[in-house]
Design a protein around this motif. Structure first.
Motif, mmCIF file in Angstrom:
data_model
loop_
_atom_site.group_PDB
_atom_site.id
_atom_site.type_symbol
_atom_site.label_atom_id
_atom_site.label_comp_id
_atom_site.label_asym_id
_atom_site.label_seq_id
_atom_site.Cartn_x
_atom_site.Cartn_y
_atom_site.Cartn_z
ATOM 1 N N LEU A 134 0.828 -1.202 0.000
ATOM 2 C CA LEU A 134 0.000 0.000 0.000
ATOM 3 C C LEU A 134 0.868 1.259 0.000
ATOM 4 O O LEU A 134 0.579 2.234 -0.711
ATOM 5 C CB LEU A 134 -0.929 -0.009 1.215
ATOM 6 C CG LEU A 134 -1.978 1.103 1.282
ATOM 7 C CD1 LEU A 134 -2.911 1.026 0.076
ATOM 8 C CD2 LEU A 134 -2.778 1.016 2.579
ATOM 9 N N GLY A 135 1.951 1.224 0.803
ATOM 10 C CA GLY A 135 2.849 2.388 0.856
ATOM 11 C C GLY A 135 3.530 2.655 -0.477
ATOM 12 O O GLY A 135 3.604 3.800 -0.934
ATOM 13 N N VAL A 136 4.012 1.589 -1.132
ATOM 14 C CA VAL A 136 4.674 1.745 -2.432
ATOM 15 C C VAL A 136 3.672 2.228 -3.478
ATOM 16 O O VAL A 136 3.996 3.076 -4.315
ATOM 17 C CB VAL A 136 5.327 0.418 -2.867
ATOM 18 C CG1 VAL A 136 5.873 0.520 -4.295
ATOM 19 C CG2 VAL A 136 6.446 0.025 -1.914
ATOM 20 N N PHE A 137 2.446 1.702 -3.424
ATOM 21 C CA PHE A 137 1.420 2.098 -4.395
ATOM 22 C C PHE A 137 1.085 3.588 -4.255
ATOM 23 O O PHE A 137 0.983 4.315 -5.246
ATOM 24 C CB PHE A 137 0.160 1.255 -4.189
ATOM 25 C CG PHE A 137 -0.945 1.570 -5.160
ATOM 26 C CD1 PHE A 137 -0.814 1.276 -6.511
ATOM 27 C CD2 PHE A 137 -2.123 2.160 -4.722
ATOM 28 C CE1 PHE A 137 -1.824 1.568 -7.405
ATOM 29 C CE2 PHE A 137 -3.141 2.456 -5.605
ATOM 30 C CZ PHE A 137 -2.991 2.156 -6.961
ATOM 31 N N ILE A 138 0.935 4.050 -3.016
ATOM 32 C CA ILE A 138 0.662 5.472 -2.780
ATOM 33 C C ILE A 138 1.849 6.322 -3.219
ATOM 34 O O ILE A 138 1.692 7.401 -3.803
ATOM 35 C CB ILE A 138 0.324 5.715 -1.292
ATOM 36 C CG1 ILE A 138 -1.006 5.022 -0.935
ATOM 37 C CG2 ILE A 138 0.235 7.206 -0.988
ATOM 38 C CD1 ILE A 138 -1.335 5.046 0.546
ATOM 39 N N PHE A 139 3.053 5.810 -2.977
ATOM 40 C CA PHE A 139 4.278 6.549 -3.329
ATOM 41 C C PHE A 139 4.365 6.807 -4.835
ATOM 42 O O PHE A 139 4.882 7.846 -5.261
ATOM 43 C CB PHE A 139 5.504 5.766 -2.849
ATOM 44 C CG PHE A 139 6.809 6.368 -3.261
ATOM 45 C CD1 PHE A 139 7.269 7.543 -2.686
ATOM 46 C CD2 PHE A 139 7.592 5.753 -4.235
ATOM 47 C CE1 PHE A 139 8.484 8.100 -3.076
ATOM 48 C CE2 PHE A 139 8.795 6.308 -4.628
ATOM 49 C CZ PHE A 139 9.247 7.475 -4.044
ATOM 50 N N THR A 140 3.857 5.867 -5.663
ATOM 51 C CA THR A 140 3.953 6.034 -7.118
ATOM 52 C C THR A 140 3.158 7.242 -7.612
ATOM 53 O O THR A 140 3.403 7.716 -8.724
ATOM 54 C CB THR A 140 3.455 4.773 -7.850
ATOM 55 O OG1 THR A 140 2.085 4.504 -7.486
ATOM 56 C CG2 THR A 140 4.310 3.572 -7.507
ATOM 57 N N PHE A 141 2.218 7.737 -6.818
ATOM 58 C CA PHE A 141 1.429 8.899 -7.235
ATOM 59 C C PHE A 141 2.146 10.225 -6.931
ATOM 60 O O PHE A 141 1.697 11.271 -7.377
ATOM 61 C CB PHE A 141 0.062 8.887 -6.541
ATOM 62 C CG PHE A 141 -0.852 7.812 -7.040
ATOM 63 C CD1 PHE A 141 -1.625 8.003 -8.181
ATOM 64 C CD2 PHE A 141 -0.945 6.600 -6.387
ATOM 65 C CE1 PHE A 141 -2.465 7.011 -8.652
ATOM 66 C CE2 PHE A 141 -1.781 5.598 -6.845
ATOM 67 C CZ PHE A 141 -2.545 5.806 -7.984
ATOM 68 N N MET A 142 3.223 10.159 -6.169
ATOM 69 C CA MET A 142 3.912 11.402 -5.780
ATOM 70 C C MET A 142 5.430 11.280 -5.908
ATOM 71 O O MET A 142 6.174 11.965 -5.213
ATOM 72 C CB MET A 142 3.534 11.749 -4.329
ATOM 73 C CG MET A 142 3.781 10.632 -3.336
ATOM 74 S SD MET A 142 3.142 10.984 -1.680
ATOM 75 C CE MET A 142 1.386 10.845 -1.936
#
Length: 371
Positions: free
Chosen positions: A24-32
């Protein structure tokens, strides 16, 4: 409350929980994460349709062509925060162009000035992380401990193959096929030990996998040598600066290994379970049981290989047909190598069945069986 405590006391559940948090953290990171890219990244803020027209090519294929003006906000680099417009056109079939939507993030190429920017491709890291994460999570939930070991073996296999390619790229004098052979040897041993653990049938599976793989590749090499590769369209790999036969054999080696390993482990595990449940079974009946297992999976595994190889070239196949090429020419140019790989893998699958059965019987007799 008590059930939650019981769940959290299980170590594997903590592994799944930690994985979900990381995913989840890596997925959110890809947006920013635009600032971490060296290449300029922009976000499409608006799309203005300039014109739409119907087009027909020389082969009477009809399509619709769109011309648009994209307004893009730069997210990183020296032009960060600035906005530019890009003229973009695409056809609805998207054979050689791509349609974009508002809020899409794209990779850009910018020369000296901002108004020279053009789009190279979409930014797809979020999609890649999502698909990869869901795949790994499914493997963990279904396979549990074995699933975790399977993921580890997948990572090791990827590293081995990439490392072989890297070494060859750095030292072209070293044979790519030789490097892949060494990599396959290491990969097979590590994968089977991780997936099945070290049991007496593990050694049988390793030997039968390696024998089945290298024998079928050896047969293929002999056929190519004596026929001079007639019927195999090596010219479709003409863009390579390497000998195409060597690259083809290396790809066959990698592609065949997975199917052969699956067959070997299925037969070895099945025969081991039969022996465990009926220890007084005769050697002949035991061999027949192994053969029956092999016959049941032989057809499906061959089909899996064939479909896997052919699916990758399906878009190119359709493009050839759309451009008025004959069916025979289209298939020969696009499916020649794939069908050859599938046939080679099929030979490996068929050979692995008797090899595994014979090795299981040999190992059983070496352990002192009197049957």
């Amino acid at each position: 409350m008590n059930s939650t405590k019981k769940i959290l006391k299980r170590p594997f559940n903590w592994v799944v929980f930690v994985f979900c948090i990381i995913f989840l953290g890596v997925f959110i990171f890809t947006f920013m994460n635009a600032k971490f890219y060296d290449i300029p990244i922009g976000q499409i803020t608006s799309i203005e349709n300039k014109s739409t027209s119907q087009i027909t090519d020389e082969h009477h294929n009809k399509d619709t062509k769109h011309k648009e003006q994209l307004t893009i906000k730069i997210l990183n680099g020296k032009y960060e925060g600035k906005t530019t417009t890009i003229q973009h056109q695409y056809i609805e079939s998207q054979a050689d162009s791509e349609a974009y939507s508002t809020n899409n993030k794209v990779l850009l190429h910018i020369d000296d000035k901002l108004n020279s920017a053009y789009i190279t491709e979409k930014k797809r890291d979020s999609l890649i992380v999502a698909i990869t994460g869901l795949f790994l999570l499914t493997v963990l939930l279904v396979g549990r401990k074995i699933g975790l070991q399977s993921i580890l073996s997948l990572v090791i296999n990827t590293i081995v193959v990439v490392l072989a390619i890297y070494i060859h790229n750095q030292s072209p004098s070293i044979s790519l096929f030789g490097l892949m052979s060494i990599g396959i040897f290491i990969s097979t041993i590590l994968t089977l030990i991780l997936v099945t653990g070290w049991q007496w049938r593990t050694l049988v599976t390793i030997i039968s996998t390696l024998l089945g793989t290298f024998i079928c590749v050896g047969i293929t090499q002999l056929v190519i040598h004596f026929t001079d590769g007639s019927g195999i369209k090596f010219e479709t790999m003409s863009f390579l600066t390497l000998p195409p036969k060597e690259v083809f054999l290396a790809s066959v080696l990698i592609g065949t290994l997975g199917a052969v390993m699956d067959v070997a482990i299925t037969i070895a595990s099945g025969m081991a379970e039969i022996l465990r449940r009926t220890p007084d079974i005769s050697m002949t009946r035991w061999a027949i049981a192994g053969r029956n297992i092999g016959q049941d999976i032989m057809g499906t595994m061959t089909n899996i290989l064939l479909f896997s190889y052919l699916s990758g070239s399906l878009p190119m196949l359709l493009i050839y047909l759309k451009n008025a090429n004959t069916v025979t020419y289209t298939i020969s140019m696009n499916w020649s190598l794939e069908i050859s790989r599938a046939i080679t893998g099929g030979i490996g699958i068929v050979l692995t069945i008797p090899i595994t059965i014979l090795l299981m019987q040999l190992w059983f007799r070496m352990r002192g069986a009197n049957q």
